[in-house]
Design an enzyme around this catalytic site. Structure first.
Site, short mmCIF file in Angstrom:
data_model
loop_
_atom_site.label_atom_id
_atom_site.label_comp_id
_atom_site.label_asym_id
_atom_site.label_seq_id
_atom_site.Cartn_x
_atom_site.Cartn_y
_atom_site.Cartn_z
N ARG A 114 -10.00 54.84 -53.55
CA ARG A 114 -9.82 54.80 -55.00
C ARG A 114 -10.97 54.07 -55.68
O ARG A 114 -11.64 53.23 -55.08
CB ARG A 114 -8.51 54.09 -55.32
N ALA A 293 -0.08 52.27 -58.00
CA ALA A 293 0.81 52.63 -56.89
C ALA A 293 2.27 52.40 -57.25
O ALA A 293 3.15 52.65 -56.43
CB ALA A 293 0.43 51.85 -55.64
N PHE A 321 -0.43 49.82 -51.72
CA PHE A 321 0.72 49.01 -51.29
C PHE A 321 1.07 49.20 -49.80
O PHE A 321 0.26 49.68 -49.03
CB PHE A 321 1.94 49.31 -52.16
N PHE A 401 -8.69 37.90 -38.05
CA PHE A 401 -9.19 36.77 -38.82
C PHE A 401 -9.68 35.71 -37.85
O PHE A 401 -9.19 35.61 -36.72
CB PHE A 401 -8.08 36.15 -39.67
N TRP A 429 -14.75 43.88 -40.20
CA TRP A 429 -15.14 42.99 -41.30
C TRP A 429 -16.35 42.16 -40.90
O TRP A 429 -17.31 42.05 -41.67
CB TRP A 429 -13.96 42.08 -41.71
#
Lengths: 577, 577
Positions: A114, A293, A321, A401, A429
């Site tokens: 998006r 959404a 979402f 992470f 990432w």
């Protein structure tokens, strides 16, 4: 990272301790971008089919889209997620990382995401172009005006509003009841003071006084239509079918009744062509459309997805979402209506978010807590069960992470294995596609296994509106009961009588829980879903079912991100991220 | 053709009988456009300094503008006009035709005009890209979203508004008085119902209730600043200096007090680079900025004008409305503040408009009436006298219409000769540059005559605000008296006390008469100029002097042009002209 709703969608960039090269913006700036014509060439899109915006962004021309219409489709892969928490999951980052991973292993892949909304960008800190080494670039342009699509949608929406008020001003031939106008205005801005207002003040030369208000552009039905329309004729037809108010006899007034759809289409013509950009690894990504959404379906345009499917062998896309909302709408609205056949799905989870679902406070997320991870994994488990009901094979992608322990990660993998699902620890990432190679290989296998996907929507459109709601509530949300307000019940009767009973429903529920109570984490069941209100989006082609309150115009926080932004002495934008 | 104010600026296209190839849109579509890099190359702008929007539009990058800053300037030529009437004069058409004519005779010339506004484009029929064979192209794109500049200005303006209301909502540390907010919102739309409203309704979570309203984007002070700022630092500084309201102690609150200018600059960064397009004859034209000619100064950006002066030997530009307003502001505000030194001026007149000034009704304009032409020529004569006060040599350009007789045209030429001014009959609308060759040759001579131009503004900034108004009123409008309302007088005192007394004044008066009565055609004198109100534009750097009522948000007509627009089956836009 913010999704169009202004909620943190990934905390990866802020939470991960191992920032190798600084902020997203710094990484993006250091990228070696290729001319967009070269990126297009990898999809065999000829240069003349590309309308450039600068050297690194292009729109694919409509004539070319028509030319490739009969080609076979590539495989469509959905990235969805567990129930979001403030700890973040990182759907956009996973979508880009997985796409880069697929390209890395030789699978010709395009991504579809998006477009960011300006509103949240200046409100909470952050844009929506991925993060770390999984970004689309040029990041600043994408996060700001980009190719002007949202401005075009804003203009088209507000032209209709101006034509409507003008119609009432000049004699009101359609007899529109100023108390029953169903068309608000929009701005791509977080501006709470515009939520409720009285317009048309100042006497007889200044229009007809009435209540009105502004929503953020992503909440516009024009945006939803823009994202669902298959081609230009479909766009025009749907714009005309929007209900903009009611006459004194309560019959609906359509946008076409005041001759607005032609001029609206004129304003949307260029915007309607999909935008092509590239990832940090120079792989092609379509960034096009961005509906809410909640009161809409939360996916990029059908037009971009279809173009990508014609031009590449694999297409990775995302839905807003968690899977209870985003994936359900992706399957039941977008795929059903656009005739798309998804081949695989990836559910994104993080150790941190699962800990929150397991009852840990945000302040304690940095501490190892494998028990909490196991407890919170029920949320992931519920999404896995739900997704299976759509018949699409799936894997779990864990966005790693820096604070995650091996034991915690293994706990997620083990939990998934017990559910019969493979889970992959992903580090795109920090590492780019090297960090998503493993999941990419498995996703390719799943997508290529023709027989494994037997995609079907959850419910038949033939069901009554109430039965559609009940089916979603019981099978996906695991609600014990559904209670409709009198107003909702009456509106469903009215809309059914008007012939809209066969539309799919677009659930507008908190994204923070399977229930309608945002505080209920994990995998609650037996709760009661309260339907307050239903709203018709006749042009988009769905009935919005509002459970609880939904926000269609966000406000700015006490200290907006805008306060810190500026253009530095080298002409670079600071503090946009 | 419409100017940003939505008033007919030229009736040439509709009134001229000899349409050789149909509508402006049809002519524009049939044009042979060159790639914009080739057009840029004629100005020696390298391809890497061009940020393309498609293949026929480009923005000149800031680094390149900085690089050419120390080059000598070309000659600046202003196109202005007699007092406008519904019969039209055609300033934009003359600007383009003269520029094409100069190029035709070998003078390296660029044109600078304003960007069209979407609002009037969908209201009254018509855009603002010239007409006939004197147009800039691609016409549809220029008349629609173009490069998104107006959208960026709208966003920057409204971000400030949102930040202001947000500031009041979250504690109001600056103690802004909600009754004294001086910052409205804007949309690039004709939308009368938004002129006056009450916002912030709905209770304590929905902002602070107060009166508000929307203006059209061209009326934004951000637009005026955008057009007057010399460089990016100047832009940022001026944005910060805007007064957005007053505290309860009546001290001014500036945009910088709520930390808005940085983010506004971020939104304007790309827009601030000048847009380059081409005429039908493939000559370079800058189309950048478009402030109202009433509450602002009505010229394209200083940045585009300066770029054009560095890149070409001659620059033809235009100013809004008639010379009493447009040329005065061009000289006294734009040229003074930007250090520009105009070398020549062209006053545009038409036989039809002079007939109207001579007392003929619109219905009778097609009938020969040389007496009326002679009677109406006093309007032209007055403008000639006025322009001489600025020390710039001038010629008259007559835009020829099919209904004009030789006798009528000769009457205008003879009248001008009696005033010591040469007048040229021009047919660029029908013939392109072949029809403006003669005037172009004379304009080049005038501009090259170094000693003939002794440009000076009309008044010294040191004069008091009231004396500036009186000087303009007596010397240009020939008013017998100036009467200031009590409110205007009090506001002048207050602004002078705040230190703004040295700003130039920006007159907001009807464009239809030298007086403040739009019905007074010809060359009235001895009338009384009534000053109703003054408004500070501290960032733009002028004090707006409002004589009579001014409209900052137009409405749509009963049947808007929008009703007839659509995209046809070949993807072409219909009924945009």
């Amino acid at each position: 990272m913010l999704n169009p709703e202004g909620k943190p969608e990934s905390a990866a960039e802020t939470a991960a301790p191992a920032k190798k090269h600084g902020s997203d913006l710094e990484i993006a700036r250091a990228a070696h971008l290729r001319p967009i014509r070269d990126v297009a060439a990898r999809l065999d899109v000829p240069e003349e089919a590309l309308y450039p915006f600068g050297h690194h962004i292009g729109k694919i021309e409509d004539w070319y889209l028509q030319q490739i219409e009969d080609r076979p489709d590539g495989k469509l892969i959905l990235v969805t997620a567990i129930t979001p928490t403030p700890a973040g999951e990182g759907k956009t980052t996973m979508t880009i990382g997985l796409g880069d991973g697929l390209n890395r292993i030789g699978a010709r892949t395009a991504m579809c995401i998006r477009e960011p909304s300006l509103g949240p960008c200046f409100g909470m800190k952050g844009g929506a172009a991925g993060g770390g080494y999984a970004q689309v670039v040029p990041m600043e342009t994408i996060n700001l005006h980009f190719t002007g699509d949202f401005h075009a949608i804003t203009a088209a929406h507000n032209l209709l509003a101006a034509m409507l008020d003008n119609h009432m001003h000049w004699g009101n031939a359609q007899d529109i009841d100023p108390r029953r106008v169903a068309w608000r205005r929009v701005l791509d801005m977080n501006d709470r003071a515009l939520r409720r207002m009285v317009i048309g003040l100042g006497g007889p030369t200044e229009g007809v006084p009435r209540e009105d208000g502004f929503d953020i552009t992503v909440a516009s039905e024009v945006m939803a239509i823009f994202c669902l329309a298959k081609n230009f004729d479909d766009l025009h037809e749907r714009l005309g079918a929007m209900v903009i108010g009611y006459r004194r006899d309560k019959s609906p007034v359509y946008a076409r009744d005041i001759e607005a759809p032609g001029a609206m289409s004129v304003l949307l013509q260029q915007a309607f062509n999909p935008n092509l950009v590239q990832t940090l690894e120079n792989n092609p990504a379509f960034v096009h459309g961005g509906p809410f959404a909640n009161i809409a379906h939360g996916c990029n345009t059908v037009r971009a997805t279809r173009a990508a499917l014609k031009l590449s062998d694999y297409v990775v896309t995302e839905a807003g979402f968690g899977a209870d909302l985003g994936a359900e709408k992706f399957f039941d609205i977008k795929c059903r209506k656009a005739g798309l056949n998804p081949s695989a799905a990836v559910v994104v989870a993080t150790v941190r978010a699962l800990k929150m679902h397991g009852g840990v406070d945000k302040a304690d997320l940095g501490k190892p807590n494998v028990e909490a991870v196991r407890a919170g994994a029920v949320n992931l488990g519920r999404h896995i069960e739900n997704l299976r009901k759509f018949g699409v094979p799936l894997v779990v992608g864990i966005n790693r992470f820096g604070t995650d322990t091996e034991e915690e990660l293994q706990a997620v993998v083990d939990y998934c294995a017990a559910q019969g699902v493979e889970a992959y620890v992903c580090t795109h990432w920090a590492d780019g596609s090297a960090g998503s190679e493993a999941i990419a290989a498995r996703v390719r296998e799943l997508a290529d296994g023709e027989t494994t996907s037997r995609f079907a929507p959850l419910y038949s459109e033939e069901l009554s509106v109430e039965d559609k709601i009940r089916k979603i509530a019981s099978e996906l949300y695991r609600a014990g009961d559904v209670v409709l307000s009198d107003a909702a019940r009456a509106e469903i009767r009215r809309l059914t009588k008007l012939g809209y009973g066969n539309l799919p429903v677009c659930m507008a529920k908190t994204q923070y829980s399977f229930s309608s109570d945002p505080a209920l984490r994990g995998a609650p069941e037996g709760h009661t879903l309260e339907v307050r209100e239903v709203r018709l989006s006749a042009g988009a082609g769905f009935i919005v079912v509002v459970c609880g309150s939904i926000m269609t115009m966000p406000g700015l926080p006490k200290v907006p991100a805008a306060n810190a932004m500026y253009v530095n002495e080298n002409g670079q934008i600071e503090n946009l991220s």
